[in-house]
Design an enzyme around this catalytic site. Structure first.
Site, mmCIF file in Angstrom:
data_model
loop_
_atom_site.group_PDB
_atom_site.id
_atom_site.type_symbol
_atom_site.label_atom_id
_atom_site.label_comp_id
_atom_site.label_asym_id
_atom_site.label_seq_id
_atom_site.Cartn_x
_atom_site.Cartn_y
_atom_site.Cartn_z
ATOM 1 N N ASP A 30 0.857 -1.187 0.000
ATOM 2 C CA ASP A 30 0.000 0.000 0.000
ATOM 3 C C ASP A 30 0.889 1.232 0.000
ATOM 4 O O ASP A 30 1.983 1.222 0.547
ATOM 5 C CB ASP A 30 -0.912 0.015 1.232
ATOM 6 N N GLU A 155 -19.157 -6.941 3.988
ATOM 7 C CA GLU A 155 -18.507 -6.399 5.175
ATOM 8 C C GLU A 155 -19.124 -7.068 6.397
ATOM 9 O O GLU A 155 -20.323 -7.308 6.446
ATOM 10 C CB GLU A 155 -18.692 -4.884 5.251
ATOM 11 N N ASN A 211 -24.454 -7.366 -7.960
ATOM 12 C CA ASN A 211 -24.769 -6.319 -6.981
ATOM 13 C C ASN A 211 -26.046 -5.556 -7.354
ATOM 14 O O ASN A 211 -26.841 -5.211 -6.481
ATOM 15 C CB ASN A 211 -23.593 -5.345 -6.833
ATOM 16 N N PHE A 252 -31.941 -11.570 1.239
ATOM 17 C CA PHE A 252 -32.057 -10.196 0.726
ATOM 18 C C PHE A 252 -33.501 -9.787 0.485
ATOM 19 O O PHE A 252 -33.823 -9.072 -0.454
ATOM 20 C CB PHE A 252 -31.174 -10.000 -0.522
ATOM 21 N N ALA A 255 -37.089 -6.107 4.541
ATOM 22 C CA ALA A 255 -37.420 -4.695 4.316
ATOM 23 C C ALA A 255 -36.714 -3.847 5.367
ATOM 24 O O ALA A 255 -36.485 -4.284 6.489
ATOM 25 C CB ALA A 255 -38.929 -4.512 4.412
ATOM 26 N N CYS A 263 -20.619 -0.607 -1.679
ATOM 27 C CA CYS A 263 -20.739 -1.312 -2.967
ATOM 28 C C CYS A 263 -22.030 -1.021 -3.730
ATOM 29 O O CYS A 263 -21.990 -0.569 -4.869
ATOM 30 C CB CYS A 263 -20.616 -2.808 -2.754
HETATM 31 C C1 UDX Z 1 -22.411 -6.164 -0.761
HETATM 32 C C2 UDX Z 1 -22.567 -7.546 -1.425
HETATM 33 O O1 UDX Z 1 -23.394 -8.392 -0.623
HETATM 34 C C3 UDX Z 1 -21.211 -8.178 -1.647
HETATM 35 O O2 UDX Z 1 -21.356 -9.430 -2.317
HETATM 36 C C4 UDX Z 1 -20.394 -7.212 -2.496
HETATM 37 O O3 UDX Z 1 -19.147 -7.730 -2.821
HETATM 38 C C5 UDX Z 1 -20.270 -5.878 -1.803
HETATM 39 O O4 UDX Z 1 -21.562 -5.358 -1.545
HETATM 40 P P1 UDX Z 1 -22.026 -5.232 1.696
HETATM 41 O O5 UDX Z 1 -22.150 -3.869 1.082
HETATM 42 O O6 UDX Z 1 -20.911 -5.470 2.633
HETATM 43 O O7 UDX Z 1 -21.886 -6.342 0.546
HETATM 44 O O8 UDX Z 1 -23.355 -5.517 2.506
HETATM 45 P P2 UDX Z 1 -24.704 -6.384 2.346
HETATM 46 O O9 UDX Z 1 -24.765 -7.346 3.473
HETATM 47 O O10 UDX Z 1 -24.857 -6.924 0.990
HETATM 48 O O11 UDX Z 1 -25.801 -5.240 2.630
HETATM 49 C C6 UDX Z 1 -25.904 -4.102 1.791
HETATM 50 C C7 UDX Z 1 -27.027 -3.210 2.239
HETATM 51 O O12 UDX Z 1 -28.292 -3.791 1.984
HETATM 52 C C8 UDX Z 1 -27.038 -2.858 3.720
HETATM 53 O O13 UDX Z 1 -27.366 -1.491 3.872
HETATM 54 C C9 UDX Z 1 -28.121 -3.745 4.302
HETATM 55 O O14 UDX Z 1 -28.693 -3.233 5.471
HETATM 56 C C10 UDX Z 1 -29.105 -3.774 3.149
HETATM 57 N N1 UDX Z 1 -29.957 -4.973 3.142
HETATM 58 C C11 UDX Z 1 -29.434 -6.202 2.900
HETATM 59 C C12 UDX Z 1 -31.336 -4.825 3.362
HETATM 60 O O15 UDX Z 1 -31.832 -3.724 3.577
HETATM 61 N N2 UDX Z 1 -32.120 -5.946 3.292
HETATM 62 C C13 UDX Z 1 -31.624 -7.184 3.044
HETATM 63 O O16 UDX Z 1 -32.395 -8.139 3.001
HETATM 64 C C14 UDX Z 1 -30.236 -7.322 2.843
#
Ligand code: UDX
Length: 434
Positions: A30, A155, A211, A252, A255, A263
Site C-alpha cells: 500500500d 462487510e 450487486n 435479501f 425490508a 458497494c
Molecule cells: C455487498 C454484497 O453483498 C457483496 O457481495 C459485495 O461484494 C459488496 O456489496 P455489503 O455492502 O458489505 O456487501 O453488505 P450487504 O450485506 O450486501 O448489505 C448491503 C445493504 O443492503 C445494507 O445497507 C443492508 O442493510 C441492506 N440490506 C441487505 C437490506 O436492507 N435488506 C436485506 O435483506 C439485505
C-alpha cells in the site's frame, strides 16, 4: 504461490490474509505509509470480525507481510492482484479507475517471468483490456496475462465469504493463467466451491449484475413493505411466503430503511453509466437507485409522522449509525439522511453505534451518546436504524423510563409489536399495518 496484493484496503487485506491462510506466500502493498506501519504492528485499519487474528497468525507464520515497496514484491510474484479503490467519480457517477491504471503501470515496470495480473477491484467492462494495454505499452517485453476475478465479500462477514464462497468467478483467455488461478484457489476448489471460468468482460459484468440484482431485490421488498402498510398486510410474512419459492430465494428480502454501504450505491450507479454509454439502458436499475435514494429521507419523515408531525425541539435517538451491523462503515448509511431530515425539521438528534462512532463524527453532527440508554435519555422517540446484536434484547422498561415520550420506530423489524407495546411504547415497524 507467491502472491502480491496491491492495495491493502478492505478487499486487499481480507483477500491477502485469506490467501496466506491457504498457505500461499502473500505480500500486501500500500502507498499509505502509516497504514503499513500500523499493519506491521498488528493494528487493523478497518473493523472486520476475525481479521486481526487472521493477519496476526499468518504474519507470525511468515506467510504474510506488508510493505510500501511494490517493485521487489512484484518481481518475485507469480500473481499480482490489483485491489485498489474504484470510487464513484465526482460529477458523473462513473467508476473512477485511475488508481487501477496507475497500479497497472507501476506493476508493469517490475514484472519478471510469467506473471498473472488480476483485477479484484470492481471495474467496469473493458478495464481488463486497458490494463493489458498499459502493461504492454509500459513494458513491451513483459510476459503476462490479465485476469478478472471479482470479489463478493460482505462487510462483517468477509472472511467467511472468502473461505466459503457460493462461487469464484474468473475471467481469462490464457491457458497458463488458468492453471495459475486454479492453483491459487485450490483449497476452495477441493472444498467444492464452483469455479466459473468465463471471458474477462463477462466476469467484469457478472460483478455489477450481481450487486445490481441484490440492490433491486432489496428495493423490491421495500416497495412491497410500503404497500403492506397501506393494505394491512405484513411484509415479513410476504418475504417468507415468496422466499420459500426456490426461484426467488429467501435472502435479501428484509425490508428496511434502504441499502447503503460501499458497494451497492456505487456499483449500481456505475452500471447505469456503462449501460447508457453503450446505448443499452438498464432502466430497472435506474429506478432502483431513485427509489432507494428517496427512501432514506422518507424514513426520517416516517419518524416525524410517528411523533404527530412536529419534532421541533424534540430529541430523537438513533440506535445504530452504520449502514449495517458488524462494520464501522458509514458510507451511504441511511442514518445520515435520517439524521439530516430530522435536523432539518428542528429535531435534536442523538445517536449511538457500537463501532461506527468515529466515522459517523466525520459525516453527521449529532449528540453522540455512550450507549443506547444514554442516547434515549429525554428522547421523544428511539429509532432502531441498524440491527446490531446489542440492540436485539434491549431492556425496554429501562429505555422507556428515561424517555420524554415512549415512541419506538423499528426500521429493521427486530422487535414484535406486542412485546414493545407491553412496555407502554407506541411501536412502528416497517411494512406492517399499525
Ligand atoms: C455487498 C454484497 O453483498 C457483496 O457481495 C459485495 O461484494 C459488496 O456489496 P455489503 O455492502 O458489505 O456487501 O453488505 P450487504 O450485506 O450486501 O448489505 C448491503 C445493504 O443492503 C445494507 O445497507 C443492508 O442493510 C441492506 N440490506 C441487505 C437490506 O436492507 N435488506 C436485506 O435483506 C439485505
Amino acid at each position: 504461490m507467491r502472491i502480491v496484493m496491491v492495495g491493502s484496503g478492505y478487499v486487499g487485506l481480507v483477500s491477502g490474509a485469506c490467501f496466506a491462510d491457504f498457505g500461499h506466500e502473500v505480500v500486501c502493498v500500500d502507498k499509505a505509509e502509516e497504514k503499513i506501519t500500523a499493519l506491521n504492528k498488528g493494528v487493523m485499519p478497518i473493523y472486520e470480525p476475525g481479521l486481526d487474528l487472521l493477519v496476526g497468525n499468518n504474519k507470525a507464520a511468515g506467510r504474510l507481510s506488508f510493505t510500501t515497496d511494490l517493485g521487489p514484491a512484484v518481481e518475485a510474484a507469480d500473481v499480482v492482484f490489483i485491489a485498489v479503490g474504484t470510487p464513484s467519480r465526482r460529477g458523473d457517477g462513473h467508476a473512477d479507475v485511475s488508481y487501477v491504471y496507475a497500479a497497472a503501470a507501476e506493476i508493469a515496470q517490475s514484472i519478471k517471468g510469467f506473471t498473472v495480473v488480476v483485477t479484484k477491484s470492481t471495474v467496469p467492462v473493458g478495464t481488463g483490456d486497458e490494463v493489458e494495454r498499459i502493461i504492454r505499452e509500459t513494458n513491451p517485453d513483459a510476459d503476462f496475462a490479465v485476469v478478472s476475478n471479482p470479489e463478493f465479500l460482505r462487510e462483517g462477514a468477509a472472511i467467511d465469504d472468502f473461505k466459503r464462497p457460493d462461487r469464484i468467478v474468473i475471467g481469462l483467455s490464457d491457458d497458463r493463467a488458468r492453471a495459475v488461478m486454479t492453483e491459487v484457489y485450490r483449497p476452495l476448489y477441493l472444498n467444492q466451491s464452483p469455479l466459473v471460468f468465463t471471458g474477462r468482460r463477462t466476469s467484469e459484468l457478472i460483478k455489477y449484475a450481481a450487486n445490481a440484482f441484490l440492490a433491486m431485490k432489496i428495493t423490491f421488498i421495500n416497495e412491497i413493505a410500503d404497500l403492506c402498510e397501506r393494505v394491512g398486510a405484513d411484509v415479513q410474512d410476504v418475504s417468507r411466503g415468496i422466499g420459500l419459492d426456490g426461484r426467488i430465494g429467501a435472502k435479501f428480502l428484509h425490508a428496511g430503511p434502504g441499502y447503503g454501504g460501499s458497494c451497492f450505491p456505487k456499483d449500481t450507479l456505475a452500471l447505469v453509466k456503462t449501460a447508457q454509454d453503450h446505448d443499452s439502458p438498464v432502466r430497472l436499475i435506474e429506478t432502483t437507485i431513485a427509489i432507494n435514494d428517496n427512501r432514506k429521507r422518507a424514513m426520517g419523515r416516517r419518524v416525524i409522522a410517528a411523533l404527530g408531525g412536529d419534532v421541533r425541539g424534540k430529541k430523537i435517538a438513533l440506535l445504530g449509525l452504520t449502514f449495517k451491523p458488524n462494520t464501522d462503515d458509514m458510507r451511504d448509511s441511511p442514518a445520515i439522511a435520517i439524521a439530516q431530515t430530522l435536523q432539518d425539521s428542528g429535531a435534536i438528534v442523538s445517536g449511538f453505534d457500537p463501532e461506527g462512532m468515529e466515522n459517523a463524527r466525520q459525516l453527521i453532527n449529532i449528540e453522540f451518546a455512550s450507549g443506547p440508554y444514554q442516547a434515549a435519555e429525554g428522547a421523544s422517540a428511539v429509532v432502531l436504524v441498524t440491527e446490531w446484536n446489542q440492540f436485539r434484547a434491549l431492556d425496554l422498561s429501562r429505555l422507556k423510563s428515561s424517555m420524554a415520550a415512549p415512541v419506538f420506530v423499528d426500521l429493521r423489524n427486530v422487535y414484535r409489536a406486542p412485546e414493545v407495546e407491553a412496555h407502554g411504547f407506541t411501536y412502528h415497524g416497517v411494512g406492517k399495518a399499525d
